[in-house]
Design a protein around this motif. Sequence first.
Motif, PDB file in Angstrom:
ATOM      1  N   THR A 171       0.860  -1.255   0.030  1.00 13.42           N
ATOM      2  CA  THR A 171      -0.034   0.102   0.126  1.00 13.42           C
ATOM      3  C   THR A 171       0.826   1.428  -0.028  1.00 13.42           C
ATOM      4  O   THR A 171       0.731   2.177  -0.573  1.00 13.42           O
ATOM      5  CB  THR A 171      -0.870   0.091   1.166  1.00 13.42           C
ATOM      6  N   THR A 172       1.842   1.487   0.771  1.00 15.66           N
ATOM      7  CA  THR A 172       2.991   2.332   1.092  1.00 15.66           C
ATOM      8  C   THR A 172       3.438   2.666  -0.331  1.00 15.66           C
ATOM      9  O   THR A 172       3.662   3.546  -0.854  1.00 15.66           O
ATOM     10  CB  THR A 172       3.648   2.321   2.192  1.00 15.66           C
ATOM     11  N   VAL A 173       4.087   1.720  -0.860  1.00 15.02           N
ATOM     12  CA  VAL A 173       4.833   1.758  -2.027  1.00 15.02           C
ATOM     13  C   VAL A 173       4.200   2.227  -3.348  1.00 15.02           C
ATOM     14  O   VAL A 173       4.434   2.976  -4.113  1.00 15.02           O
ATOM     15  CB  VAL A 173       5.433   0.263  -2.423  1.00 15.02           C
ATOM     16  N   THR A 174       2.884   1.700  -3.607  1.00 10.05           N
ATOM     17  CA  THR A 174       1.872   2.262  -4.494  1.00 10.05           C
ATOM     18  C   THR A 174       1.504   3.638  -4.392  1.00 10.05           C
ATOM     19  O   THR A 174       1.387   4.433  -5.513  1.00 10.05           O
ATOM     20  CB  THR A 174       0.863   1.205  -4.769  1.00 10.05           C
ATOM     21  N   THR A 175       1.259   3.959  -3.227  1.00  9.35           N
ATOM     22  CA  THR A 175       0.958   5.245  -3.029  1.00  9.35           C
ATOM     23  C   THR A 175       2.043   6.115  -3.157  1.00  9.35           C
ATOM     24  O   THR A 175       1.957   7.372  -3.766  1.00  9.35           O
ATOM     25  CB  THR A 175       0.253   5.455  -1.446  1.00  9.35           C
ATOM     26  N   ASP A 176       3.264   5.973  -2.711  1.00 13.57           N
ATOM     27  CA  ASP A 176       4.293   6.809  -2.733  1.00 13.57           C
ATOM     28  C   ASP A 176       4.880   7.009  -4.264  1.00 13.57           C
ATOM     29  O   ASP A 176       5.148   8.144  -4.780  1.00 13.57           O
ATOM     30  CB  ASP A 176       5.527   6.189  -1.893  1.00 13.57           C
ATOM     31  N   ALA A 177       4.489   5.813  -5.076  1.00 11.50           N
ATOM     32  CA  ALA A 177       5.031   5.806  -6.451  1.00 11.50           C
ATOM     33  C   ALA A 177       3.683   6.333  -7.380  1.00 11.50           C
ATOM     34  O   ALA A 177       4.125   6.382  -8.518  1.00 11.50           O
ATOM     35  CB  ALA A 177       5.372   4.392  -6.851  1.00 11.50           C
ATOM     36  N   SER A 178       2.547   6.820  -6.675  1.00 18.64           N
ATOM     37  CA  SER A 178       1.552   7.193  -7.288  1.00 18.64           C
ATOM     38  C   SER A 178       1.101   6.176  -8.504  1.00 18.64           C
ATOM     39  O   SER A 178       0.623   6.459  -9.483  1.00 18.64           O
ATOM     40  CB  SER A 178       1.667   8.576  -8.176  1.00 18.64           C
ATOM     41  N   CYS A 179       1.273   4.997  -8.208  1.00 21.04           N
ATOM     42  CA  CYS A 179       0.959   3.821  -8.889  1.00 21.04           C
ATOM     43  C   CYS A 179      -0.480   3.572  -8.790  1.00 21.04           C
ATOM     44  O   CYS A 179      -1.193   3.516  -7.666  1.00 21.04           O
ATOM     45  CB  CYS A 179       1.551   2.456  -8.493  1.00 21.04           C
ATOM     46  N   GLY A 180      -1.473   3.595  -9.926  1.00 20.81           N
ATOM     47  CA  GLY A 180      -2.855   3.583  -9.973  1.00 20.81           C
ATOM     48  C   GLY A 180      -3.418   2.118  -9.372  1.00 20.81           C
ATOM     49  O   GLY A 180      -2.514   1.280  -9.237  1.00 20.81           O
ATOM     50  N   ALA A 181      -4.575   2.365  -8.973  1.00 21.19           N
ATOM     51  CA  ALA A 181      -5.148   1.118  -8.637  1.00 21.19           C
ATOM     52  C   ALA A 181      -6.658   1.014  -8.975  1.00 21.19           C
ATOM     53  O   ALA A 181      -7.112   2.221  -9.465  1.00 21.19           O
ATOM     54  CB  ALA A 181      -5.188   1.129  -7.038  1.00 21.19           C
TER      55      ALA A 181
END
Length: 381
Positions: free
Chosen positions: A349-359
Amino acid sequence: MTPIGILQIVVFFGLIVLVAKPFGAYMARVFEGERTWLDPVLKPIERLLYKLFGVKEDEDMKWTTYGFAMLMFSVVGGLLTFALLRLQGRLPFNPQHFTGDNMTPDLSFNTAMSFITNTNWQSYTPEQVVSYFSNMVALAAHNWMSAATGIAVAIAVVRGFARHTVNGIGSFWVDVTRSILYVLMPICLVYAIFLVWQGVPQNFHPYVATKGLEGAAQSIPGGAVASQEAIKMLGTNGGGIFNANSAHPYENPTPLCNFVQMLSIFLIPGALCLTFGKMVRSYRQGWAIFAAMSVLFVGGVATCYYFEAKGNPTVTHLGVMAQDTGAQPGGNMEGKETRFGISASTLFTTVTTDASCGAVNNMHDSLTPVAGFVPLFNLYC
């Protein structure tokens, strides 16, 4: 919080630190036109592409020309995506016989705008409405193009800092080409093979009709999942073939696969800090940017892990023991990937949020035309 959970986070961050400088230096050589170990294979292909499309390798665009090229690249790609989604019923690799009615005009527009801007917001259930061809050509292609565009713009900004006098910031077309050929493609080739080895599907078979353990009818989807998953994660895109995204066992089947996916999300963003350092001739500045980003990441994952492992007081009162919390009762598993535990879920969760990776995010279709304009405003403003 458990020692194993903390160790997983430490190992993850350590690997990112370890590869950031060599990979960042490699990208700097690529975009400065220096020789790399892939040149014997890729340089002839690169020059052929320039010749076919009339690109001048030594062109030095002004920032206005560079920006205009980027915007037109996105607009044309968006229109093509819209058309492909509407026409998918007449196109090949569609064993489920999905039609343009499955992707209505407003939904197709929303999807096209979302993917060209690297937002990858999916207001639909992909496996129920999108053909294999649409996934590969209309959507996965944008995972490549939007990621390459983001890298190109980042490099153009770096050149603005690195050059003593700035009359130009390079060629957008050269930067995008090199992003795809030298950065994204070699990694994704190996990455996709790794994902197939881990159990991610890569096929064009029709969905399999079967029955579940309780006798209910079930349709098991297929598709070219591994190839799209690789660029989806490496390019920090996020839009997958299945509605559950990387919580789906076909997109993310094993703990090793889950760990590698997290690494791939941070690989390019972390390395670009050191690309900046090399191109401005000061690795200290690159590490300073990396350190600032690391503080935000460590603070975010520590906070998230602590409170998620601490759990819900109501559940704790009931004496419920939760996975990945040791002897501590009440760990909050709501919304977590139960196969991997709280530590892996909070790290992801933190990685995807920090990298602005879509969901994946579902919403009522009545809002899709309006929502389609939101990423465009962010891109053009």
